[in-house]
Motif scaffolding. Structure first.
Motif, PDB file in Angstrom:
ATOM      1  N   ALA A   1       0.825  -1.209   0.000  1.00 33.55           N
ATOM      2  CA  ALA A   1       0.000   0.000   0.000  1.00 33.55           C
ATOM      3  C   ALA A   1       0.855   1.255   0.000  1.00 33.55           C
ATOM      4  O   ALA A   1       0.534   2.254  -0.668  1.00 33.55           O
ATOM      5  CB  ALA A   1      -0.936  -0.009   1.214  1.00 33.55           C
TER       6      ALA A   1
ATOM      7  N   ARG B   1       2.083   1.913  -3.470  1.00 28.75           N
ATOM      8  CA  ARG B   1       1.029   2.540  -4.296  1.00 28.75           C
ATOM      9  C   ARG B   1       0.984   4.042  -4.040  1.00 28.75           C
ATOM     10  O   ARG B   1       0.846   4.834  -4.971  1.00 28.75           O
ATOM     11  CB  ARG B   1      -0.329   1.920  -3.979  1.00 28.75           C
ATOM     12  N   ARG B   2       1.082   4.426  -2.773  1.00 29.52           N
ATOM     13  CA  ARG B   2       1.053   5.860  -2.444  1.00 29.52           C
ATOM     14  C   ARG B   2       2.300   6.556  -2.980  1.00 29.52           C
ATOM     15  O   ARG B   2       2.229   7.710  -3.424  1.00 29.52           O
ATOM     16  CB  ARG B   2       0.940   6.042  -0.931  1.00 29.52           C
TER      17      ARG B   2
END
Length: 351
Positions: free
Chosen positions: A153, A156-157
């Motif tokens: 995650a 992704r950021r």
């Protein structure tokens, strides 16, 4: 012309203007919510203006309990994207590529047991870092799965923020180094045992990050090539691991050392470029690109590392704190013609 410090370097779809990298260094200046501040903009932006080819942010935690201090950067929440994107945009405008080091401090994170912090610390095994430190919680397999998802995650950021490179922090005694090292990993399940079991978490995180990190963007891993203690990791372990990391999508091994215990390197070892042989050994034995770091201060020294094939990239830490414009000065010293910021042209040295 053969490779040298100011030769461009291409990794996947990214071309760096030179081989000089700003090494990740914690600034302890983030907001308590892990967001970057004006300090980070000025600090990192100055090194872009100063001519670095690649700038890597400090260790940026993938979850709140993974911070080294309560004022470290984080990328566990979408609110942390915009302040980082502003920094990336500024650095891009001044010719530098930007990487982010995604990290988890493990048993060396700040904790309530040490007088501050929101929750207990975690590690592969319930072994404290040193006398007087908290005993960490040994992660369960389900908790490990959640951590892998947190790394993915965060990647992704990082993509949303516009970063060019992700570096996975597996050095300096932090969580992934803790899993790799037999000093701190006494597990008997699939995440412990021999070198390949202890490397399982790093391999899985590399795979999870690469699954969301675009094919055209490079992926680095920072390692501690030796633990500097008997029975710990040695560079030959990484001669074995490097090809497997490359097969999973890693482009560069960033070769540092130490941190799994408070034991420092032997005094007779520490000196100019003392960690460079680790980068050279891995590169020459495996063909995997490496980055050298550690007491690299002189332009001639950095250039020599690249010219002699000891490493593909050279990372500077404290020397870039002392001199944000070290790359511009180094180019002049070595006789290379590089672009200066137009605002600083009047200060450009005469040949």
């Amino acid at each position: 012309m053969s490779a040298h410090l100011f030769a461009p370097y291409t990794l996947r779809g990214l071309t760096l203007r030179n081989r000089i990298v700003m090494s990740p260094m914690c600034m302890y200046s983030a907001e308590s919510d892990g967001c970057a501040t004006e300090w980070h903009l000025v600090h990192l932006g100055a090194r872009a203006v100063g001519g670095c080819g690649l700038i890597i942010t400090e260790a940026t935690a993938v979850e709140p309990r993974g911070r080294i201090s309560e004022n470290d950067l984080g990328l566990w929440d979408d609110a942390q994207i915009a302040p980082l994107a502003r920094i990336v945009d500024f650095c891009h405008a001044h010719g530098a590529a930007v990487g982010i080091q995604l990290a988890h401090a493990g048993r060396k994170a700040f904790s309530r047991a040490r007088g501050f912090g929101p929750q207990p610390i975690v590690a592969p095994s319930a072994i404290p870092f040193a006398e007087g430190w908290a005993t960490p919680h040994a992660l369960t397999v389900d908790e490990i799965e959640a951590l892998i998802a947190a790394w993915q995650a965060a990647a992704r950021r990082a993509l949303q923020a516009g970063f060019d490179v992700v570096e996975i922090h597996s050095a300096h005694g932090y969580l992934l180094n803790e899993f790799l090292s037999p000093i701190s990993n006494h597990r008997t399940d699939e995440y412990g045992g021999d070198l390949w079991g202890r490397a399982r978490l790093l391999f899985r995180i590399v795979e999870a990050v690469r699954a969301v990190w675009p094919e055209e963007k490079p992926l680095f891993v920072r390692i501690s090539a030796t633990d500097w203690v008997e029975g710990g990791l040695q560079v030959e372990d990484f001669v074995q691991l490097a090809p497997e990391l490359q097969r999973r999508g890693v482009d560069v091994i960033d070769c540092s050392s130490g941190g799994i215990t408070p034991t420092p390197p032997p005094p007779d070892v520490v000196g100019a470029g003392y960690q460079t042989p680790f980068a050279a050994r891995i590169r020459q034995a495996t063909g995997v690109p490496t980055m050298a770091v550690g007491l690299i201060t002189a332009p001639e020294q950095a250039d020599h590392i690249v010219r002699t094939g000891q490493a593909d990239l050279v990372a500077l830490g404290r020397e870039l704190l002392r001199d944000p414009h070290w790359p511009l000065r180094a180019a002049h010293t070595l006789g290379y013609d590089v672009d200066w910021p137009r605002q600083y042209e009047r200060a450009r040295p005469l040949r």
